[in-house]
Design a protein around this motif. Structure first.
Motif, mmCIF file in Angstrom:
data_model
loop_
_atom_site.group_PDB
_atom_site.id
_atom_site.type_symbol
_atom_site.label_atom_id
_atom_site.label_comp_id
_atom_site.label_asym_id
_atom_site.label_seq_id
_atom_site.Cartn_x
_atom_site.Cartn_y
_atom_site.Cartn_z
ATOM 1 N N LEU A 190 6.485 -83.815 -21.295
ATOM 2 C CA LEU A 190 5.791 -83.393 -20.099
ATOM 3 C C LEU A 190 5.965 -84.541 -19.355
ATOM 4 O O LEU A 190 6.431 -84.635 -18.021
ATOM 5 N N LEU A 191 5.570 -85.824 -19.608
ATOM 6 C CA LEU A 191 5.588 -87.012 -18.876
ATOM 7 C C LEU A 191 7.158 -87.224 -18.605
ATOM 8 O O LEU A 191 7.356 -87.884 -17.274
ATOM 9 N N LEU A 192 7.907 -87.183 -19.389
ATOM 10 C CA LEU A 192 9.374 -87.389 -19.436
ATOM 11 C C LEU A 192 9.878 -86.640 -18.219
ATOM 12 O O LEU A 192 10.627 -87.030 -17.279
ATOM 13 N N LEU A 193 9.520 -85.171 -17.988
ATOM 14 C CA LEU A 193 9.971 -84.052 -17.260
ATOM 15 C C LEU A 193 9.524 -84.600 -15.934
ATOM 16 O O LEU A 193 9.959 -84.307 -14.776
ATOM 17 N N ILE A 194 8.090 -85.108 -15.656
ATOM 18 C CA ILE A 194 7.474 -85.577 -14.457
ATOM 19 C C ILE A 194 8.336 -86.507 -13.941
ATOM 20 O O ILE A 194 8.555 -86.845 -12.676
ATOM 21 N N LYS A 195 8.854 -87.568 -14.462
ATOM 22 C CA LYS A 195 9.391 -88.760 -14.208
ATOM 23 C C LYS A 195 10.828 -88.196 -13.541
ATOM 24 O O LYS A 195 11.501 -88.545 -12.562
ATOM 25 N N LEU A 196 11.710 -87.216 -14.559
ATOM 26 C CA LEU A 196 12.728 -86.886 -14.237
ATOM 27 C C LEU A 196 12.915 -86.132 -13.157
ATOM 28 O O LEU A 196 14.081 -86.080 -12.166
ATOM 29 N N THR A 197 11.944 -85.336 -12.624
ATOM 30 C CA THR A 197 12.132 -84.400 -11.487
ATOM 31 C C THR A 197 11.737 -84.738 -10.256
ATOM 32 O O THR A 197 11.836 -84.068 -9.275
ATOM 33 N N LYS A 198 11.258 -85.994 -10.355
ATOM 34 C CA LYS A 198 10.419 -86.605 -8.910
ATOM 35 C C LYS A 198 11.580 -86.875 -7.912
ATOM 36 O O LYS A 198 12.575 -87.728 -8.322
ATOM 37 N N GLY A 199 11.675 -86.343 -6.831
ATOM 38 C CA GLY A 199 12.444 -86.642 -5.757
ATOM 39 C C GLY A 199 13.685 -86.033 -6.068
ATOM 40 O O GLY A 199 14.606 -86.659 -5.217
ATOM 41 N N ASN A 200 14.217 -85.148 -6.944
ATOM 42 C CA ASN A 200 15.443 -84.849 -7.230
ATOM 43 C C ASN A 200 15.717 -83.376 -7.100
ATOM 44 O O ASN A 200 15.364 -82.805 -8.049
ATOM 45 N N ASN A 202 17.934 -81.141 -6.921
ATOM 46 C CA ASN A 202 19.045 -80.429 -8.116
ATOM 47 C C ASN A 202 18.537 -80.323 -9.468
ATOM 48 O O ASN A 202 18.545 -79.344 -10.073
ATOM 49 N N ILE A 203 17.957 -81.400 -9.741
ATOM 50 C CA ILE A 203 17.183 -81.204 -11.026
ATOM 51 C C ILE A 203 16.187 -80.555 -11.146
ATOM 52 O O ILE A 203 15.918 -79.722 -12.103
ATOM 53 N N GLN A 204 15.357 -80.555 -10.117
ATOM 54 C CA GLN A 204 14.133 -79.442 -10.005
ATOM 55 C C GLN A 204 14.424 -78.169 -9.973
ATOM 56 O O GLN A 204 13.796 -77.170 -10.977
ATOM 57 N N LYS A 205 15.858 -77.830 -9.483
ATOM 58 C CA LYS A 205 16.329 -76.423 -9.552
ATOM 59 C C LYS A 205 16.766 -75.996 -11.022
ATOM 60 O O LYS A 205 16.141 -74.904 -11.374
ATOM 61 N N ILE A 206 17.339 -77.038 -11.556
ATOM 62 C CA ILE A 206 17.738 -76.757 -12.985
ATOM 63 C C ILE A 206 16.694 -76.538 -14.083
ATOM 64 O O ILE A 206 16.605 -75.645 -14.748
ATOM 65 N N VAL A 207 15.526 -77.502 -13.779
ATOM 66 C CA VAL A 207 14.388 -77.234 -14.560
ATOM 67 C C VAL A 207 13.550 -75.882 -14.487
ATOM 68 O O VAL A 207 13.202 -75.156 -15.273
ATOM 69 N N LEU A 237 1.019 -81.264 -12.545
ATOM 70 C CA LEU A 237 1.916 -82.363 -11.446
ATOM 71 C C LEU A 237 3.484 -81.975 -11.905
ATOM 72 O O LEU A 237 3.865 -82.081 -10.812
ATOM 73 N N LEU A 238 3.739 -81.492 -12.981
ATOM 74 C CA LEU A 238 5.305 -81.055 -13.019
ATOM 75 C C LEU A 238 5.516 -79.840 -12.202
ATOM 76 O O LEU A 238 6.602 -80.145 -11.582
ATOM 77 N N MET A 239 4.795 -78.985 -12.243
ATOM 78 C CA MET A 239 4.760 -77.885 -11.421
ATOM 79 C C MET A 239 4.903 -78.523 -9.898
ATOM 80 O O MET A 239 5.736 -77.816 -9.026
ATOM 81 N N LEU A 240 4.034 -79.199 -9.353
ATOM 82 C CA LEU A 240 3.845 -79.710 -8.178
ATOM 83 C C LEU A 240 5.350 -80.624 -7.621
ATOM 84 O O LEU A 240 5.698 -80.438 -6.528
ATOM 85 N N ASN A 241 5.934 -81.276 -8.550
ATOM 86 C CA ASN A 241 7.178 -81.825 -8.354
ATOM 87 C C ASN A 241 8.350 -80.851 -8.276
ATOM 88 O O ASN A 241 9.253 -81.046 -7.124
ATOM 89 N N LEU A 242 8.178 -79.718 -8.956
ATOM 90 C CA LEU A 242 9.354 -78.682 -9.012
ATOM 91 C C LEU A 242 9.200 -77.947 -7.599
ATOM 92 O O LEU A 242 10.405 -77.396 -6.936
ATOM 93 N N LEU A 243 7.964 -77.813 -6.927
ATOM 94 C CA LEU A 243 7.770 -77.093 -5.659
ATOM 95 C C LEU A 243 7.826 -77.772 -4.471
ATOM 96 O O LEU A 243 8.120 -77.220 -3.327
ATOM 97 N N LYS A 244 7.584 -79.245 -4.506
ATOM 98 C CA LYS A 244 7.321 -80.087 -3.291
ATOM 99 C C LYS A 244 8.623 -80.197 -2.537
ATOM 100 O O LYS A 244 9.764 -80.581 -3.125
ATOM 101 N N ASN A 245 8.723 -79.628 -1.097
ATOM 102 C CA ASN A 245 9.928 -79.759 -0.394
ATOM 103 C C ASN A 245 11.106 -79.190 -1.088
ATOM 104 O O ASN A 245 12.337 -79.771 -0.694
#
Length: 535
Positions: A190-200, A202-207, A237-245
Motif C-alpha cells: 500500500l505504501l509503495l502504491l501510494i508513492k507510485l501513483t502520486k502525481g502521475n 497514467n499510472i493512476q489510470k492503470i492502477v 490515501l491511495l484512493m485519494l491519489n487515484l481520484l485527485k485531478n
C-alpha cells in the motif's frame, strides 16, 4: 565456515595485531570476496558483513559495492538469503533518512541516498530486476524488494515512475502484492502504491483499471471501516491519489457504484454507545471526507459534479454527512471538514440545497441546521477554521439558488409568523453590526451571496429600514452600513461593511417603492442579544 571466519579476521585485522584496516579498506576486501569467492557460503557471509557496515559506512559501501550487489541480484537468484542481504544493503545505501550511526560523521551528505539512487537507476534494467524479484514468494526477498522500491520512489519519484510505466507488467506486479495473504507485505505494498501513483495520471489510470478500488474497499471492510487502524488510512490515501485531478478515474469510480461503498465510513455511533473518536478514527474519516470533496470539487467538470451530487443524495451519503453535522461529540476538525464537504455536495444542486435547508438540528426548540451553523459563524468564541467552513457552506447553499437567496432576504422583512424564533437574517444583521471585526466580515460575505446576480433582492434590501435603538428614527440598511463604514477604525470592519455596499451599488437599482420598516420584536431579547443587535 571456521576457515572463513579465521580468514575474515586476517582480512579485517585484530586489535592485538595493531593492523586494524580503515572502513574503506574493509569494504574493499569484502567486495573483492563477493566477486571472487567460488563458494556460495563465502559470498553470502561477505554480503552479510556489507549489510552490517552499510548503515554506518554507507558512502564506502555504496561507492565500492553497488555494482557488485547488482550482480548478486542477477547471478545468485537461487539463494534467497544472499539476495535478501544484497537488497537490504542497497536499501540502506539509498535510504532517504539518516541513520543514527551516521550522526557522528559530518562527511556524509544529507542527500547521499538520492545521489546513490541516481547512480542506480541510470540503467533501467536494475528496476526490471527488482520487479522480477517481486515474483519471488519468499517472504524476506519480496519484502526487501518492496522496501527498496519505496526508497527509490521517495528519492526520485518522477524518474522511477517513467521507468516503471514502460516496463511490461510493472504496475501489475505491484498490484498483485495487495493479494498477498501475508499482511506485512500487503501493508507495505500500500505504501509503495501510494508513492507510485502520486502525481502521475497514467499510472493512476492503470492502477484503477487493475481493480484497485474493489481491492481497497475489501481491505477497508475487513479492517473495520472508520474504526480500523492505519491500514484503512493508507487505503484511503491511495484512493485519494487515484481520484485527485483525474476525471477518468472519477468517472470510473462513479459508474462502478463505488460511491455507495463509502456509506459505512460515515455511520454515526449509537447514542447509547460511547465509542469515542480515537486519533486514528479521526484520520480515517478525514481522509474519506477528502475523497468525497475530490468527487464534487469545483475544479471538476460541471457534468461530473452534477452526477456525483445526484448519486450522493440518492444513496443517502448527503444524509449521513448531515447527521455528522448535527451529532454530538464530533471532534472540531472533523466537524469543520464535514461542513466544507456538505457545502460542496450541495453547491449548485437545487435538490441538495433544498435538502440541507430542510435539515433540523436536535435542539430545544428545534432550529434549522442552517441557523445553527450561522450561530457558530457569528460567535467569536468558535475556532476560526470552523467559522470559515460555515461561511463557505452557506455560500454553497445560496450558489445559483434564487429561492434560497429570496428566503434569506425574506427573513429581514416584516412577517406574520412567530418573530421570537431566530432567523438567518437576524443572525447576519447581528454579525454585521457586531463589535467583532471577524463577525462583520463573515456576515457581510454571507449577505453578499444573497445579492449576487439577483437585482430583486438588492431592491428589497434598499427598502429596509432599521430601528437601531428603541425610540430612535429608523434608517435604511444602506445608510446604517455607510455610517459604520465611516465611523469604525478597524480595517477589517471597513472592508466587510463595504462588501454589501459594493454589491448593492453594482445593480444601480433606483427603487421608487416605499421603504419597508423592519421592527423586530424585543421578546426573548436576552437570548439573542449577542447574535442580533437590531431591535
Amino acid at each position: 565456515m571456521d576457515f572463513f571466519k579465521s580468514g575474515l579476521k586476517t582480512v579485517l585485522g585484530t586489535p592485538e595485531s595493531g593492523n586494524l584496516p580503515s572502513p574503506a579498506e574493509t569494504v574493499e576486501r569484502l567486495v573483492d570476496r563477493v566477486n571472487n569467492s567460488t563458494l556460495l557460503e563465502d559470498r553470502r557471509d561477505a554480503c552479510r558483513a556489507l549489510k552490517a557496515m552499510s548503515r554506518k559506512y554507507r558512502v564506502e559501501v555504496g561507492a565500492q559495492g553497488m555494482d557488485t550487489l547488482k550482480q548478486v541480484l542477477e547471478l545468485d537468484r537461487q539463494d534467497n538469503e544472499t539476495i535478501n542481504y544484497a537488497l537490504d544493503t542497497l536499501n540502506n545505501v539509498m535510504c532517504p533518512a539518516q541513520f543514527e550511526e551516521e550522526e557522528d560523521n559530518p562527511h556524509v551528505p544529507m542527500n547521499i541516498g538520492e545521489q546513490f539512487t541516481e547512480m542506480y537507476i541510470k540503467d533501467p534494467q536494475n528496476i526490471q530486476v527488482l520487479l522480477d524479484l517481486l515474483d519471488e514468494y519468499d517472504f524476506r526477498v519480496r519484502l526487501s524488494a518492496v522496501h527498496l522500491l519505496i526508497s527509490l520512489l521517495t528519492n526520485r519519484a518522477k524518474d522511477i515512475q517513467e521507468i516503471i510505466l514502460v516496463k511490461p507488467m510493472g504496475v501489475s506486479k505491484m498490484m498483485d502484492l495487495l493479494s498477498d495473504t501475508r499482511e506485512v507485505i500487503r501493508n507495505e505494498a500500500l505504501l509503495l502504491l501510494i508513492k507510485l501513483t502520486k502525481g502521475n495520471a497514467n499510472i493512476q489510470k492503470i492502477v484503477a483499471f487493475e481493480n484497485a478500488f474493489d481491492r481497497l474497499f475489501d481491505i477497508v471492510s475487513s479492517e473495520g471501516y472508520s474504526d480500523g487502524g492505519i491500514i484503512v488510512e493508507d487505503c484511503l490515501l491511495l484512493m485519494l491519489n487515484l481520484l485527485k485531478n483525474n476525471s477518468s478515474n472519477i468517472n470510473f469510480f462513479k459508474e462502478g457504484s463505488y460511491i455507495q461503498k463509502m456509506l459505512p465510513m460515515f455511520q454515526t455511533p449509537d447514542e447509547n454507545e460511547d465509542l469515542g473518536w480515537s486519533p486514528q478514527k479521526v484520520s480515517n474519516v478525514h481522509c474519506m471526507l477528502q475523497i468525497v470533496r475530490t468527487l464534487v470539487s469545483p475544479s471538476n467538470s460541471a457534468q461530473i459534479i452534477s452526477s456525483c451530487q445526484k448519486i450522493m443524495k440518492k444513496t443517502g451519503l448527503l444524509e449521513s454527512l448531515c447527521n455528522i453535522l448535527m451529532a454530538s461529540g464530533v471532534p472540531a476538525d472533523i466537524l469543520t471538514e464535514t461542513i466544507n464537504t456538505v457545502g460542496e455536495v450541495v453547491r449548485g444542486d437545487v435538490t441538495n440545497q433544498e435538502y440541507l435547508g430542510s435539515v433540523m438540528a436536535p435542539s430545544n426548540p428545534p432550529r434549522p441546521a442552517i441557523v445553527v451553523l450561522l450561530m457558530s459563524m457569528v460567535n467569536e468564541k468558535q475556532p476560526f477554521s470552523l467559522r470559515c467552513a460555515v461561511l463557505y457552506c452557506f455560500q454553497c447553499y445560496l450558489y445559483h439558488n434564487e429561492v434560497s437567496q429570496a428566503n434569506l432576504v425574506q427573513t429581514l422583512l416584516p412577517s406574520a409568523t412567530d418573530v421570537s424564533s431566530l432567523t438567518s437574517g437576524q443572525l447576519l444583521c447581528g454579525g454585521l453590526f457586531s463589535a467583532d471585526a471577524l463577525s462583520n466580515w463573515f456576515a457581510s460575505a454571507a449577505l453578499m451571496r444573497a445579492l449576487c446576480d439577483n437585482p430583486a433582492q438588492k431592491e428589497l434590501l434598499l427598502r429596509v429600514l432599521l430601528a437601531t435603538n428603541i425610540g430612535s428614527t429608523p434608517v435604511t440598511l444602506l445608510h446604517h452600513c455607510t455610517l459604520l463604514l465611516q465611523q469604525t477604525t478597524k480595517l477589517q470592519s471597513k472592508v466587510s461593511e463595504g462588501i454589501p455596499l459594493l454589491e448593492i451599488g453594482r445593480s444601480r437599482v433606483q427603487s421608487t417603492k416605499a421603504p419597508i420598516r423592519l421592527f423586530k420584536s424585543c421578546q426573548n431579547c436576552s437570548k439573542t442579544s449577542n447574535l442580533y443587535s437590531v431591535h
